[in-house]
Scaffold this active site. Sequence first.
Site, PDB file in Angstrom:
ATOM      1  N   CYS A   1       0.864  -1.184   0.000  1.00 55.98           N
ATOM      2  CA  CYS A   1       0.000   0.000   0.000  1.00 55.98           C
ATOM      3  C   CYS A   1       0.895   1.226   0.000  1.00 55.98           C
ATOM      4  O   CYS A   1       2.083   1.127   0.305  1.00 55.98           O
ATOM      5  CB  CYS A   1      -0.911   0.006   1.226  1.00 55.98           C
ATOM      6  SG  CYS A   1      -2.257   1.219   1.072  1.00 55.98           S
TER       7      CYS A   1
ATOM      8  N   CYS B   1      -0.165   4.176   1.664  1.00 56.03           N
ATOM      9  CA  CYS B   1      -0.594   5.143   2.692  1.00 56.03           C
ATOM     10  C   CYS B   1       0.475   5.440   3.740  1.00 56.03           C
ATOM     11  O   CYS B   1       0.540   6.534   4.266  1.00 56.03           O
ATOM     12  CB  CYS B   1      -1.903   4.716   3.339  1.00 56.03           C
ATOM     13  SG  CYS B   1      -1.801   3.196   4.286  1.00 56.03           S
TER      14      CYS B   1
ATOM     15  N   GLU C   1     -16.972  -7.858  -4.940  1.00 57.07           N
ATOM     16  CA  GLU C   1     -15.553  -7.463  -4.841  1.00 57.07           C
ATOM     17  C   GLU C   1     -14.646  -8.694  -4.785  1.00 57.07           C
ATOM     18  O   GLU C   1     -13.582  -8.726  -5.400  1.00 57.07           O
ATOM     19  CB  GLU C   1     -15.317  -6.620  -3.577  1.00 57.07           C
ATOM     20  CG  GLU C   1     -15.819  -5.196  -3.681  1.00 57.07           C
ATOM     21  CD  GLU C   1     -14.841  -4.277  -4.413  1.00 57.07           C
ATOM     22  OE1 GLU C   1     -13.771  -4.742  -4.856  1.00 57.07           O
ATOM     23  OE2 GLU C   1     -15.171  -3.089  -4.545  1.00 57.07           O
TER      24      GLU C   1
ATOM     25  N   ARG D   1      -3.557   3.291  12.524  1.00 59.06           N
ATOM     26  CA  ARG D   1      -3.127   4.532  11.860  1.00 59.06           C
ATOM     27  C   ARG D   1      -2.227   5.342  12.788  1.00 59.06           C
ATOM     28  O   ARG D   1      -1.323   6.044  12.326  1.00 59.06           O
ATOM     29  CB  ARG D   1      -4.341   5.327  11.392  1.00 59.06           C
ATOM     30  CG  ARG D   1      -5.027   4.615  10.231  1.00 59.06           C
ATOM     31  CD  ARG D   1      -6.244   5.349   9.732  1.00 59.06           C
ATOM     32  NE  ARG D   1      -6.958   4.531   8.752  1.00 59.06           N
ATOM     33  CZ  ARG D   1      -8.143   4.841   8.239  1.00 59.06           C
ATOM     34  NH1 ARG D   1      -8.743   5.955   8.610  1.00 59.06           N
ATOM     35  NH2 ARG D   1      -8.728   4.045   7.365  1.00 59.06           N
TER      36      ARG D   1
ATOM     37  N   SER E   1      -6.674  -3.702  14.382  1.00 59.38           N
ATOM     38  CA  SER E   1      -6.124  -3.066  15.571  1.00 59.38           C
ATOM     39  C   SER E   1      -7.192  -2.706  16.608  1.00 59.38           C
ATOM     40  O   SER E   1      -7.013  -2.968  17.804  1.00 59.38           O
ATOM     41  CB  SER E   1      -5.333  -1.818  15.166  1.00 59.38           C
ATOM     42  OG  SER E   1      -6.130  -0.947  14.388  1.00 59.38           O
TER      43      SER E   1
ATOM     44  N   CYS F   1      -4.010   6.160   0.131  1.00 62.52           N
ATOM     45  CA  CYS F   1      -3.474   4.880  -0.337  1.00 62.52           C
ATOM     46  C   CYS F   1      -3.068   4.908  -1.804  1.00 62.52           C
ATOM     47  O   CYS F   1      -2.634   3.896  -2.358  1.00 62.52           O
ATOM     48  CB  CYS F   1      -4.492   3.767  -0.091  1.00 62.52           C
ATOM     49  SG  CYS F   1      -4.943   3.617   1.648  1.00 62.52           S
TER      50      CYS F   1
ATOM     51  N   TYR G   1      -3.352  -9.745  15.901  1.00 67.97           N
ATOM     52  CA  TYR G   1      -2.309  -9.308  16.831  1.00 67.97           C
ATOM     53  C   TYR G   1      -2.233 -10.258  18.032  1.00 67.97           C
ATOM     54  O   TYR G   1      -1.306 -10.177  18.824  1.00 67.97           O
ATOM     55  CB  TYR G   1      -2.570  -7.855  17.269  1.00 67.97           C
ATOM     56  CG  TYR G   1      -2.620  -6.924  16.079  1.00 67.97           C
ATOM     57  CD1 TYR G   1      -1.441  -6.476  15.490  1.00 67.97           C
ATOM     58  CD2 TYR G   1      -3.839  -6.542  15.503  1.00 67.97           C
ATOM     59  CE1 TYR G   1      -1.472  -5.656  14.363  1.00 67.97           C
ATOM     60  CE2 TYR G   1      -3.884  -5.720  14.377  1.00 67.97           C
ATOM     61  CZ  TYR G   1      -2.695  -5.285  13.817  1.00 67.97           C
ATOM     62  OH  TYR G   1      -2.728  -4.487  12.697  1.00 67.97           O
TER      63      TYR G   1
ATOM     64  N   LYS H   1     -12.563  -4.904   2.024  1.00 66.94           N
ATOM     65  CA  LYS H   1     -12.032  -4.073   3.109  1.00 66.94           C
ATOM     66  C   LYS H   1     -12.937  -2.855   3.270  1.00 66.94           C
ATOM     67  O   LYS H   1     -13.089  -2.058   2.338  1.00 66.94           O
ATOM     68  CB  LYS H   1     -10.606  -3.638   2.765  1.00 66.94           C
ATOM     69  CG  LYS H   1      -9.990  -2.712   3.798  1.00 66.94           C
ATOM     70  CD  LYS H   1      -8.531  -2.437   3.497  1.00 66.94           C
ATOM     71  CE  LYS H   1      -7.942  -1.404   4.422  1.00 66.94           C
ATOM     72  NZ  LYS H   1      -6.539  -1.141   4.153  1.00 66.94           N
TER      73      LYS H   1
ATOM     74  N   LYS I   1     -11.922  -7.727   6.015  1.00 67.80           N
ATOM     75  CA  LYS I   1     -11.375  -6.858   7.055  1.00 67.80           C
ATOM     76  C   LYS I   1     -12.297  -5.676   7.298  1.00 67.80           C
ATOM     77  O   LYS I   1     -12.726  -5.078   6.319  1.00 67.80           O
ATOM     78  CB  LYS I   1     -10.010  -6.377   6.543  1.00 67.80           C
ATOM     79  CG  LYS I   1      -9.288  -5.416   7.403  1.00 67.80           C
ATOM     80  CD  LYS I   1      -8.036  -5.022   6.701  1.00 67.80           C
ATOM     81  CE  LYS I   1      -7.424  -3.891   7.494  1.00 67.80           C
ATOM     82  NZ  LYS I   1      -6.348  -3.269   6.785  1.00 67.80           N
TER      83      LYS I   1
HETATM   84  C1  PBG Z   1      -3.158   0.095   4.863  1.00 63.46           C
HETATM   85  C2  PBG Z   1      -3.703  -0.757   5.939  1.00 63.46           C
HETATM   86  C3  PBG Z   1      -4.516  -0.413   7.041  1.00 63.46           C
HETATM   87  C4  PBG Z   1      -4.653  -1.555   7.822  1.00 63.46           C
HETATM   88  C5  PBG Z   1      -3.948  -2.556   7.173  1.00 63.46           C
HETATM   89  N1  PBG Z   1      -3.400  -2.057   6.006  1.00 63.46           N
HETATM   90  C6  PBG Z   1      -5.069   0.887   7.477  1.00 63.46           C
HETATM   91  C7  PBG Z   1      -6.061   1.583   6.666  1.00 63.46           C
HETATM   92  O1  PBG Z   1      -6.600   1.093   5.676  1.00 63.46           O
HETATM   93  O2  PBG Z   1      -6.300   2.722   7.048  1.00 63.46           O
HETATM   94  C8  PBG Z   1      -5.399  -1.657   9.126  1.00 63.46           C
HETATM   95  C9  PBG Z   1      -4.911  -2.714  10.049  1.00 63.46           C
HETATM   96  C10 PBG Z   1      -5.418  -2.628  11.441  1.00 63.46           C
HETATM   97  O3  PBG Z   1      -6.210  -1.743  11.814  1.00 63.46           O
HETATM   98  O4  PBG Z   1      -5.016  -3.498  12.216  1.00 63.46           O
HETATM   99  N2  PBG Z   1      -4.041   0.548   3.921  1.00 63.46           N
END
Ligand code: PBG
Length: 303
Positions: free
Chosen positions: A95, A97, A208, A180, A249, A105, A288, A170, A223
């Site tokens: 990615c 970002c 998707e 983030r 997270s 992104c 995690y 996602k 996700k």
């Molecule tokens: C990158 C990405 C993100 C996460 C994984 N890859 C953040 C987002 O899309 O803002 C989130 C992972 C997490 O919250 O554990 N694009």
Amino acid sequence: MNKDMLIYPLFVQEGTGIHQEIPAMPGQYRYSPDKLCAAVDQIAGTGVRAILLFGIPQQKDETGTGAWAESGIVQKSVRLVKQEFPDMLVITDVCLCGYTSHGHCGVLDGEKVDNDKTLPLLAKTALSHAQAGADVVAPSDMMDGRVKAIRDMLDAQGCHDVPVMSYAVKYASSFYGPFRDAVGSAPAFGDRKTYQMDFHNAKEAVREALLDVDEGADMLIVKPALSYLDIVSSVSRHINIPVAAYSVSGEYSMIKAAAKAGYIDETAVAYESALSMIRAGADILITYYAKDLARWLNEGRIG
Ligand code: PBG
């Protein structure tokens, strides 16, 4: 649940001597490359056999050039880990970002993310990870058409045997908040709703997922996980490639915080929550809690 289903996300940061706890994610750390192998050794010691790497570069710029730099943080880390731990499956998050100054992104056209201009940059990034030795690449950007762009690039450059694990489904979710903070990738303006999915919409998930399968994805990710078990379930019923649930997270932080306050039993709740994802149809869990779950399985506390 068994240990082979578990993938542990790991944050690597440019620099030296860094082994820094992420404030909103107690028990999770950012590691500089010199501290990384000790961390991987510990992960391997629990029996977890796969890691997912996220890079935190020193500098960010408008187009995210650090994402595909040959000596970039992820590329460097992959080389180190594969050299020391050839049996550890190394998956890389693909990615921009974490590498763009604006935190989006993809590349911008004014204040809009330009989907098609982003595709070659993602493909370059995936290729650089594969050339550094990544076993699997996992695009999380949510640009349309990026699985095909990455597959074509990998095939053209002789990396036929590197599979694509796509974050196909996602959602634009507030559960990513702690992540983030961990990588400093919150968008500087606007949000990710033009490329991540709207959580009001369930039917879009299978569409998707099918698009990514068509483009050549080998595995899919749904996700977040816990608030999206219906989606895990419908995707896994409609798709005949492995489905991973990414327990993000915010899910981790909520359990940690409640356990710290003494409101819940951490082991029991983390297990019940992970098991619900498997029950919903996930073949793979990105969590995690991977190390803890593996340890608890080893100790016979869960199973
Ligand atoms: C990158 C990405 C993100 C996460 C994984 N890859 C953040 C987002 O899309 O803002 C989130 C992972 C997490 O919250 O554990 N694009």
